[in-house]
Design an enzyme around this catalytic site. Structure first.
Site, short mmCIF file in Angstrom:
data_model
loop_
_atom_site.label_atom_id
_atom_site.label_comp_id
_atom_site.label_asym_id
_atom_site.label_seq_id
_atom_site.Cartn_x
_atom_site.Cartn_y
_atom_site.Cartn_z
N CYS A 11 3.21 -4.06 -4.18
CA CYS A 11 3.89 -5.34 -3.93
C CYS A 11 3.64 -6.33 -5.07
CB CYS A 11 3.42 -5.95 -2.62
SG CYS A 11 4.05 -5.11 -1.19
N GLY A 12 3.20 -5.85 -6.22
CA GLY A 12 3.09 -6.74 -7.38
C GLY A 12 1.71 -7.32 -7.62
N ASP B 69 -7.88 -5.60 -7.93
CA ASP B 69 -7.85 -4.84 -6.67
C ASP B 69 -8.88 -5.26 -5.62
OD1 ASP B 69 -6.53 -2.83 -5.20
OD2 ASP B 69 -8.10 -1.38 -5.65
N ARG C 62 -3.84 8.44 -0.79
CA ARG C 62 -4.93 8.36 0.17
C ARG C 62 -4.58 9.15 1.43
NH1 ARG C 62 -4.82 3.22 1.67
NH2 ARG C 62 -3.86 2.23 -0.14
N ARG D 53 6.03 -7.68 0.99
CA ARG D 53 7.43 -7.38 0.69
C ARG D 53 8.26 -7.85 1.87
NH1 ARG D 53 9.80 -3.51 -2.93
NH2 ARG D 53 7.72 -3.10 -3.76
N TYR E 204 -7.60 13.09 -5.71
CA TYR E 204 -6.89 11.82 -5.89
C TYR E 204 -7.87 10.63 -5.78
CZ TYR E 204 -4.37 7.60 -5.09
OH TYR E 204 -3.97 6.29 -5.20
N GLY E 205 -7.78 9.72 -6.73
CA GLY E 205 -8.74 8.63 -6.85
C GLY E 205 -9.04 7.86 -5.57
N SER F 228 0.71 -6.55 -11.35
CA SER F 228 1.56 -7.27 -12.31
C SER F 228 1.32 -8.77 -12.24
CB SER F 228 3.03 -6.91 -12.13
OG SER F 228 3.48 -7.31 -10.89
#
Ligand code: SPV
Ligand code: MN
Length: 629
Positions: free
Chosen positions: A279-280, A296, A88, A425, A227-228, A283
């Protein structure tokens, strides 16, 4: 103008495509499209409805127009963004503001008239020789109180193809809503192109890369980028429009995952979770044994005094770095089987398969990546070694290819939210999981005070804490204080507000070693699920409620089949007084100096927490294990 717009459309579109626009019977749609066509001047135009043929056309065009190349595995393609177009662009992303409005000192803004003049100049004839795609989407499920119809104009088939994977089709939603439709508009052009690896085409004029946000007209202009995060209108660009809109309508737009956490006896409790990039978040949303609605962007509304939430999107644009079969089995499976999937900025090996940093198996010595032809040890023009795949390299696929997709993904009423998680984090301050005392305490100490440490991967010094309230700072389109106040107000009007938690996957000991393993997050999720159902005990500390050793020990055996030692528990859940006090001082300073409209309750809640911490410090000292409380 009305007649003029129709005339332009009639002249520039094929009869078939013209009819697709006419069917929508909406002068403001006609005007938006006609004006953009006149300015950008594309060579040919394609209008897409929801039909499978139109979606197929877009997908094929991405390969035909040299923006994607097919890989050996069926359905897989590779796309490259330019070497300097990999993230971005914060500097050139600006809100266009008229003289009488302000968004506070933290947001990047410029005068509206000046910005519109500049962007108009950049846009003029920018699509000469290009094919323009006109696409209709819907943010949130269709036929829902959450639905926001959108029109994307782009001369990038890759952008159009990505959005077909990431968003719900919206042509029918425009028809359903008729003339009253209140839609978002996006105009994107990749600008002049040059050849990259495999002769795929990338944006050339990066110095003229601009992302301008016109809140007044709900239009976003994105130029000279692929870039997306800069080009996919419906992702972070729409998010800024939605944050502005929801602020006037008393609902929330958050940088959050949305997932079902599976409790005992088949119970599912839904959680949202805000984490800064890397930061996960994905996942966590993709945790084995749980179900995913989104990774997101989440919309939250008060419906009958309960929080209900939907995923604005219906696909994942995820970071691929380090994904492997043991830590991320579900993502790994999705990435290594035939399905419609776009890789971006990874390495393609000699046998035309995908390889990324951290992928198990033999690391290739040569291939083609975002830098062009690549070999091990290749240097860029600054003499820096080029990694095998870019740190921010990504994959794009539809959520419904996943076996763990939650059945509520497209439910127009969304899922009822029981818990909200904030995570950053943080190497030395907060415990791995903690529940706040109440909504206000949670929004302020866990959401508004969210920080994340920079990593070796980002430019500049490592370990610097970056203030990122609700992990949403990059996407805010209203002053930060007002945003925090909106969050506080949202909870006030609920019958029973969701519980608010913090998690910290990155805690270290004095020697700099991680105190947790990657899979421990499964335990924190299960514990939070029990808590929102009043089925786990807590210990009250100055910073919030923490789990008991007994409950966690049981969960470790049940979920990970592992013994959890009292020693590990004590190290992880020890309250670190000094670090917590320093954080409060840091936060107070930020709210005093940078957030000019910070609600006064922020200071009250921080003062109270400071008082509790100092009291515990006097009684028990600097580092306090849970058994003292
Ligand atoms: C993020 O950076 O938070 C993303 C990727 O989700 S981007 O689309 O670039 O915002
Ligand atoms: Mn994100």
């Amino acid at each position: 103008m009305k007649k003029n717009a129709l005339l332009i459309l009639n002249n520039r579109l094929t009869q078939k495509d013209y009819q697709k626009i006419i069917r929508l019977d909406n002068p403001s749609i006609n005007a938006f499209i006609a004006t953009s066509i006149e300015t950008c001047n594309p060579q040919n135009i394609f209008v897409a409805t929801n039909s499978p043929e139109d979606i197929f056309y877009t997908r094929e065009a991405a390969v035909r127009n040299h923006e994607e190349k097919a890989l050996t595995m069926k359905g897989h393609t590779i796309h490259f963004d330019g070497y300097h177009d990999q993230a971005r662009d914060k500097i050139n992303t600006k809100f266009l503001l008229s003289k009488d409005t302000t968004l506070g000192p933290e947001l990047n803004t410029m005068g509206r008239n000046k910005g519109l003049r500049e962007i108009h100049q950049i846009m003029t004839n920018i699509m000469v020789g290009h094919e323009l795609f006109i696409k209709f989407y819907c943010l949130g499920p269709t036929n829902s109180p959450f639905s926001i119809p959108c029109i994307q104009l782009t001369d990038s088939a890759y952008v159009a193809h990505s959005e077909d994977l990431l968003y719900r089709q919206g042509y029918q939603e425009f028809l359903r809503q008729g003339r009253s439709v209140h839609f978002f508009k996006f105009v994107h052009s990749q600008g002049e192109l040059e050849k990259a690896g495999f002769d795929l085409l990338v944006s050339k004029n990066i110095e003229k890369r601009r992302v301008y946000i016109d809140l007044q007209e709900e239009i976003i202009y994105s130029m000279n980028t692929q870039y997306g995060g800069n080009s996919l209108g419906l992702k972070k660009l729409a998010m800024r429009l939605a944050i502005n809109r929801c602020s006037d309508e008393n609902w929330l737009v958050e940088h959050m995952l949305l997932m079902g956490v599976h409790g005992p006896h088949g119970r599912i409790s839904y959680f949202t979770g805000a984490f800064p990039s890397m930061c996960g978040k994905t996942s966590t949303a993709m945790m084995n044994g749980e179900t995913i609605i989104g990774d997101d962007i989440t919309y939250l509304r008060n419906i009958n005094r309960k929080v209900r939430a939907v995923n604005a999107e219906s696909g994942i644009f995820g970071i691929i770095e380090g994904i492997n079969d043991s830590n991320d089995p579900l993502q790994w499976d999705a990435l290594t089987h035939p399905t419609e999937l776009i890789f971006s900025n990874i390495l393609v090996t000699e046998d035309n398969t995908a390889y990324w940093n951290g992928k198990p198996g033999v690391c290739p010595e040569t291939g083609v990546n975002h830098s062009g032809k690549w070999f091990k040890g290749a240097l860029d023009t600054n003499g820096k070694e080029i990694p095998i795949s870019h740190k921010n390299a990504r994959f794009t696929f539809r959520l419904d290819i996943l076996p763990n997709v939650d059945p509520l993904l497209h439910d127009p009423n969304g899922a009822e939210v029981h818990g909200i998680i904030y995570g950053g984090r943080d190497s030395d301050t907060s415990v791995p999981v903690e529940e706040s005392f109440d909504w206000v305490h949670g929004i302020i100490t866990k959401g508004a005070c969210l920080e994340s440490e920079t990593t070796a991967a980002t430019l500049g010094k490592e370990g610097v804490r970056v203030f990122n309230p609700m992990s949403n700072i990059d996407f805010l389109s209203i002053p930060i204080g007002r945003y925090i106040q909106n969050n506080l107000d949202f909870g006030e009007k609920l019958q029973r507000s969701p519980r608010i938690f913090s998690v910290n996957y990155f805690l270290k000991d004095k020697n700099g070693s991680w105190l947790n393993e990657k899979n421990d997050k499964a335990i924190w999720l299960k514990w939070m699920e029990l808590r929102v159902n009043n089925e786990a005990d807590v210990i009250r500390t100055p910073t919030g409620y923490i789990p008991t050793y007994k409950d966690l020990k049981k969960l470790y055996i049940q979920v990970l089949h592992k013994h959890y030692s009292q020693k590990d528990y004590n190290k992880q859940f020890m309250i670190r007084i000094n670090e917590n006090l320093t954080k409060i001082t840091r936060m107070r300073n930020i709210f005093l100096t940078r957030i000019l409209d910070a609600p006064s309750i922020v200071f009250t809640v921080l003062d109270e927490q400071e008082k509790r911490l100092k009291g515990a410090q006097r009684t028990f000292g600097e580092y306090i294990t849970p058994d003292y409380f």
